[in-house]
Design an enzyme around this catalytic site. Structure first.
Site, PDB file in Angstrom:
ATOM      1  NE  ARG A  51      -1.524  -2.157   2.884  1.00  0.00           N
ATOM      2  CZ  ARG A  51      -1.594  -3.433   2.466  1.00  0.00           C
ATOM      3  NH1 ARG A  51      -2.621  -3.822   1.792  1.00  0.00           N
ATOM      4  NH2 ARG A  51      -0.638  -4.297   2.752  1.00  0.00           N
ATOM      5  CB  THR A  52       3.460   2.541   2.266  1.00  0.00           C
ATOM      6  OG1 THR A  52       2.743   2.040   3.383  1.00  0.00           O
ATOM      7  CG2 THR A  52       4.032   3.898   2.606  1.00  0.00           C
ATOM      8  CE  LYS A  80      27.128  -2.982  -7.402  1.00  0.00           C
ATOM      9  NZ  LYS A  80      27.056  -1.924  -8.416  1.00  0.00           N
ATOM     10  NE  ARG A 101       7.268   0.742   4.812  1.00  0.00           N
ATOM     11  CZ  ARG A 101       6.065   0.184   4.792  1.00  0.00           C
ATOM     12  NH1 ARG A 101       5.943  -1.101   4.487  1.00  0.00           N
ATOM     13  NH2 ARG A 101       4.982   0.884   5.077  1.00  0.00           N
ATOM     14  CG  HIS A 129       3.678   3.872   8.662  1.00  0.00           C
ATOM     15  ND1 HIS A 129       3.823   4.645   7.523  1.00  0.00           N
ATOM     16  CD2 HIS A 129       3.230   2.659   8.228  1.00  0.00           C
ATOM     17  CE1 HIS A 129       3.485   3.925   6.468  1.00  0.00           C
ATOM     18  NE2 HIS A 129       3.131   2.718   6.877  1.00  0.00           N
TER      19      HIS A 129
HETATM   20  N1   CP Z   1      -0.057  -0.019   5.915  1.00  0.00           N
HETATM   21  C1   CP Z   1       1.134  -0.317   5.334  1.00  0.00           C
HETATM   22  O1   CP Z   1       2.172   0.257   5.668  1.00  0.00           O
HETATM   23  O2   CP Z   1       1.051  -1.260   4.362  1.00  0.00           O
HETATM   24  P1   CP Z   1       2.290  -1.736   3.485  1.00  0.00           P
HETATM   25  O3   CP Z   1       3.291  -2.367   4.411  1.00  0.00           O
HETATM   26  O4   CP Z   1       1.725  -2.677   2.476  1.00  0.00           O
HETATM   27  O5   CP Z   1       2.895  -0.509   2.845  1.00  0.00           O
END
Ligand code: CP
Length: 315
Positions: A51-52, A80, A101, A129
């Site tokens: 999703r993110t 590397k 991320r 998050h």
């Molecule tokens: N909610 C969320 O962070 O989903 P993903 O890990 O799929 O990005």
């Protein structure tokens, strides 16, 4: 120069959060625009995501930007020995903004300190998050008509679940009462409970999870047990099925109650609940597109007035 990175939602005031909600609302009316024509958005995902990453990339595309990046660090020169700093310096040569991320807590903060372009934290370890919180706030606001004085129940993995930690910090402006429901091994950490005390956030801890416990909820925020954060897999096996939401547990739910979940789901919400009016998690994920359009624009200095006066809408 002002650092427009988004590392933690805790940095935002009530007014700023309301401003971003209004921006998301404008994008929900008209998601397709050319506001970012000629810009490049980089998405660097050192951890898996559905999703993110895809909603950030969709947000950038719908705003007219081009997207570069990776979904798997194994295809990068990190293998590397290239450092995070050098990776960020390289990508900032190519992109106007970086969505990242990372599995390490604090990686987003570090990246924001070395990067010449804004960093948006798309999740750093078990820490924060913030873009998820923005879509959670937008979802709560849409379904409840307000963010003020709500009864919010957080269920599941409150130890490793970064989304619940971010949500606490954002909701401190809105006088919520939080209810923590978790196995003892995954209870809300003491540091976060102290955060609540320090910020006058009321909270109650529950051991039971049944129709009576959740009867007062406005928001029931379910979470997945974060298997990837356990050092000992047998400990995961011991706790993974402890708090599962079943259809009959909704018998006493308030009419306005909505079930949220950042997703992915494993088994913590029974599939038969998906068709219930209380289920909101798929709409919640859809709201992520509008919230992330707002966050990208905000990080690039585009304001609510710019969006309201925008002449680049594509119908
Ligand atoms: N909610 C969320 O962070 O989903 P993903 O890990 O799929 O990005």
């Amino acid at each position: 120069m002002e650092n427009r990175s988004l590392v933690t939602i805790a940095e935002h005031s009530r007014e700023k959060l309301e401003h971003l909600i209004q921006m998301a609302s404008e994008f929900e009316k008209f998601p397709n625009r050319k506001l970012l024509d000629g810009r490049v958005v980089a998405t660097l995902f050192f951890e898996p995501s559905t999703r993110t990453r895809l909603s950030f990339e969709t947000a950038a595309s719908r705003l007219g930007a081009r997207v570069i990046g990776f979904a798997d660090p194994k295809v990068t020169s990190g293998t590397k020995g290239e450092t995070l700093k050098d990776t960020i310096m390289m990508v900032s040569n190519y992109a106007d903004i970086i969505v990242m991320r990372h599995y390490l807590e604090g990686a987003a903060r570090y990246a924001s300190e070395v990067s010449p372009v804004p960093i948006i934290n798309a999740g750093d370890g078990a820490n924060q998050h913030p873009s998820q919180t923005m879509l959670d706030l937008y979802s709560i606001w849409k379904t409840q008509g307000t963010l003020d004085n709500l009864q919010i129940y957080l269920v599941g993995d409150l130890k490793y679940g970064r989304t619940v930690h971010s949500l606490l910090t954002a909701m401190r402006h809105f006088h919520p009462t939080f209810h923590f429901i978790a196995p003892q091994e995954l209870a809300m950490p003491e540091t976060w409970k102290q955060y609540c005390r320090d910020n006058n956030i009321d909270f109650v801890e529950h051991q039971d999870f049944n129709e009576d416990t959740i009867a007062g909820a406005d928001i029931l925020y379910m979470t997945r047990v974060q298997k990837e954060r356990f050092a000992d897999i047998s400990e995961y096996e011991r706790v993974k099925d402890r708090y599962l939401l079943k259809l009959d547990m909704l018998a006493k739910a308030k009419e306005n109650m909505k079930i949220l979940h950042p997703l992915p789901r494993v088994n913590e919400i029974e599939y038969s609940i998906d068709d219930e009016p209380h289920a909101y998690y798929f709409e919640q994920a859809r709201n992520g597109l509008f919230a992330r359009e707002a966050l990208i624009c905000d990080a690039l200095g585009i304001t609510l007035d710019d969006i309201r006066n925008d002449k680049t809408i594509i119908l």
